[in-house]
Design an enzyme around this catalytic site. Structure first.
Site, PDB file in Angstrom:
ATOM      1  CE1 TYR A  53      -2.916  -2.915   0.538  1.00 25.33           C
ATOM      2  CE2 TYR A  53      -3.511  -2.461   2.739  1.00 25.33           C
ATOM      3  CZ  TYR A  53      -3.631  -3.304   1.693  1.00 25.33           C
ATOM      4  OH  TYR A  53      -4.377  -4.326   1.835  1.00 25.33           O
ATOM      5  CG  HIS A 119      -1.305  -8.943  -0.011  1.00 25.46           C
ATOM      6  ND1 HIS A 119      -0.815  -7.579   0.061  1.00 25.46           N
ATOM      7  CD2 HIS A 119      -2.675  -8.802  -0.008  1.00 25.46           C
ATOM      8  CE1 HIS A 119      -1.923  -6.724  -0.147  1.00 25.46           C
ATOM      9  NE2 HIS A 119      -3.072  -7.378  -0.165  1.00 25.46           N
ATOM     10  CB  SER A 198     -13.791  -4.951   0.266  1.00 24.28           C
ATOM     11  OG  SER A 198     -12.645  -4.271  -0.296  1.00 24.28           O
ATOM     12  N   PRO A 199     -15.913  -5.072   3.140  1.00 20.33           N
ATOM     13  CG  PRO A 199     -16.318  -4.782   5.392  1.00 20.33           C
ATOM     14  CD  PRO A 199     -15.180  -4.747   4.500  1.00 20.33           C
ATOM     15  N   GLY A 201     -18.325  -3.347   0.125  1.00 19.90           N
ATOM     16  CA  GLY A 201     -18.170  -3.513  -1.371  1.00 19.90           C
ATOM     17  C   GLY A 201     -17.814  -2.224  -1.793  1.00 19.90           C
ATOM     18  NE  ARG A 202     -12.271  -3.695  -4.361  1.00 18.77           N
ATOM     19  CZ  ARG A 202     -11.078  -3.991  -3.714  1.00 18.77           C
ATOM     20  NH1 ARG A 202     -10.581  -3.037  -3.029  1.00 18.77           N
ATOM     21  NH2 ARG A 202     -10.327  -4.894  -3.715  1.00 18.77           N
ATOM     22  N   GLY A 203     -17.192   0.392  -0.388  1.00 20.69           N
ATOM     23  CA  GLY A 203     -17.761   1.643  -0.262  1.00 20.69           C
ATOM     24  C   GLY A 203     -19.083   2.001  -1.249  1.00 20.69           C
TER      25      GLY A 203
END
Length: 321
Positions: A53, A119, A198-199, A201-203
């Site tokens: 990242y 990862h 991402s719970p 859905g990436r926002g």
């Protein structure tokens, strides 16, 4: 209130720190540090980052944020995705494992990593070699627990036979449910905790986006199949259904989507990411939202996984090995 990832005790919800440094538009370090501090105040103990990242700068940010409160944190980071110029590769050889952990320890400003993940699973290195090298780090006291990210069921079994795997981090949300058929049961059979990334859905499951134009410059979502063109249009119709359910209950769509993930089991610790205190507080509140069986059924009917349009990534070749 805590949850168990194998033998590791953490708060019921973690914090994904990736977006504080890149992928979702520009960030602000001072605000990101404030989010991390507020998360700890609210009982969020698991902080998640990775060496890729930034690359590297997200670990440095997290390290600065927790420098005077390391004992309050269950610190998780990941290695294995190598960013070289504009390309990426996946490595899991022993030499790379050992070099990676030294870099992460230095950037994080700590002498031990609580949860160290591979990862992605490399295609050219046996998982036994990679996990064997990771196990050496546990013996040496540089790492406390081991994890895998986006690993398949058979890989989980082979890895766990070398050294106990504490957690599996995979995408899991209302519209990413492919791990439920085989991978989740395997993890539970082996006593491996589940860490959904991402719970939300990436926002997008928050209902805050009306089109791809809302993502902004440099946003990773704009190049993902699920978040562009006709796929996004179809997916946003389901989000509208979720918002209607949430409004009837007096909560946000994001809280309803996150509560659904929290209800997957006591061994599930989602790590929603945010760089805003407002959204952090909304996310944490979702951990205590009670849902009945009828509520869960209504949520799943509003966002049926089988109807979601588009893959999660442009290239899915390294997922679920």
């Amino acid at each position: 209130m805590s949850r168990s990832l194998g033998s590791l005790q953490v708060g019921p919800q973690g914090l994904g720190c990736m977006g504080m440094s890149e992928f979702y538009g520009a960030g602000d370090e001072a605000e990101s540090v404030a989010v991390i501090h507020r998360a700890l105040e609210l009982g969020v103990t698991l902080l998640d980052t990775a060496d890729m990242y930034g690359p590297h700068v997200n670990e440095e940010l997290v390290g600065r944020a927790i420098a005077d409160r390391r004992s309050d944190v269950v610190l998780a980071t990941k290695f294995g995705i190598v960013r070289d110029g504009g390309g990426r590769s996946i490595r899991g050889d022993r030499e790379y494992v050992r070099a990676s952990v030294e870099g992460s320890l230095k950037r994080l400003g700590t002498d031990v990593i609580d949860l160290y993940y591979l990862h992605r699973v490399p295609a050219d290195t046996p998982i036994e070699e990679t996990v064997g090298a990771m196990a050496e780090l546990v013996t040496e006291g540089k790492v406390r627990h081991l994890g895998l990210s986006e690993a398949g069921a058979e890989t989980l079994r082979r890895a766990h036979a070398v050294h106990p795997i504490t957690a599996l981090q995979s995408e899991w949300s209302l519209w990413s449910r492919d791990i439920e058929a085989e991978i989740v049961p395997t993890a539970r059979e082996l006593g491996i905790g589940l860490v959904p990334y991402s719970p939300l859905g990436r926002g997008v499951l928050t209902g805050r986006f009306a089109s791809s134009a809302d993502f902004g410059k440099g946003d990773f979502r704009a190049v993902n199949p699920r978040f562009s063109g006709d796929n996004l249009d179809a997916n946003l119709k389901m989000v509208a259904e979720l918002r209607a359910l949430a409004e009837a209950r007096g909560v946000t769509a994001g809280q309803l989507a996150l509560a659904w993930v929290q209800h997957r089991g006591s061994d599930v610790v989602p790590i929603p990411g945010t760089k805003r205190i407002k959204y952090l507080e909304e996310n944490v509140a979702a951990a205590s939202l009670e849902l009945s069986d009828d509520d869960l059924a209504a949520i799943e009917a509003a966002v049926p996984a089988s109807a979601v349009a588009g893959d999660r990534y442009p290239d899915m070749s390294s997922i679920g090995r």
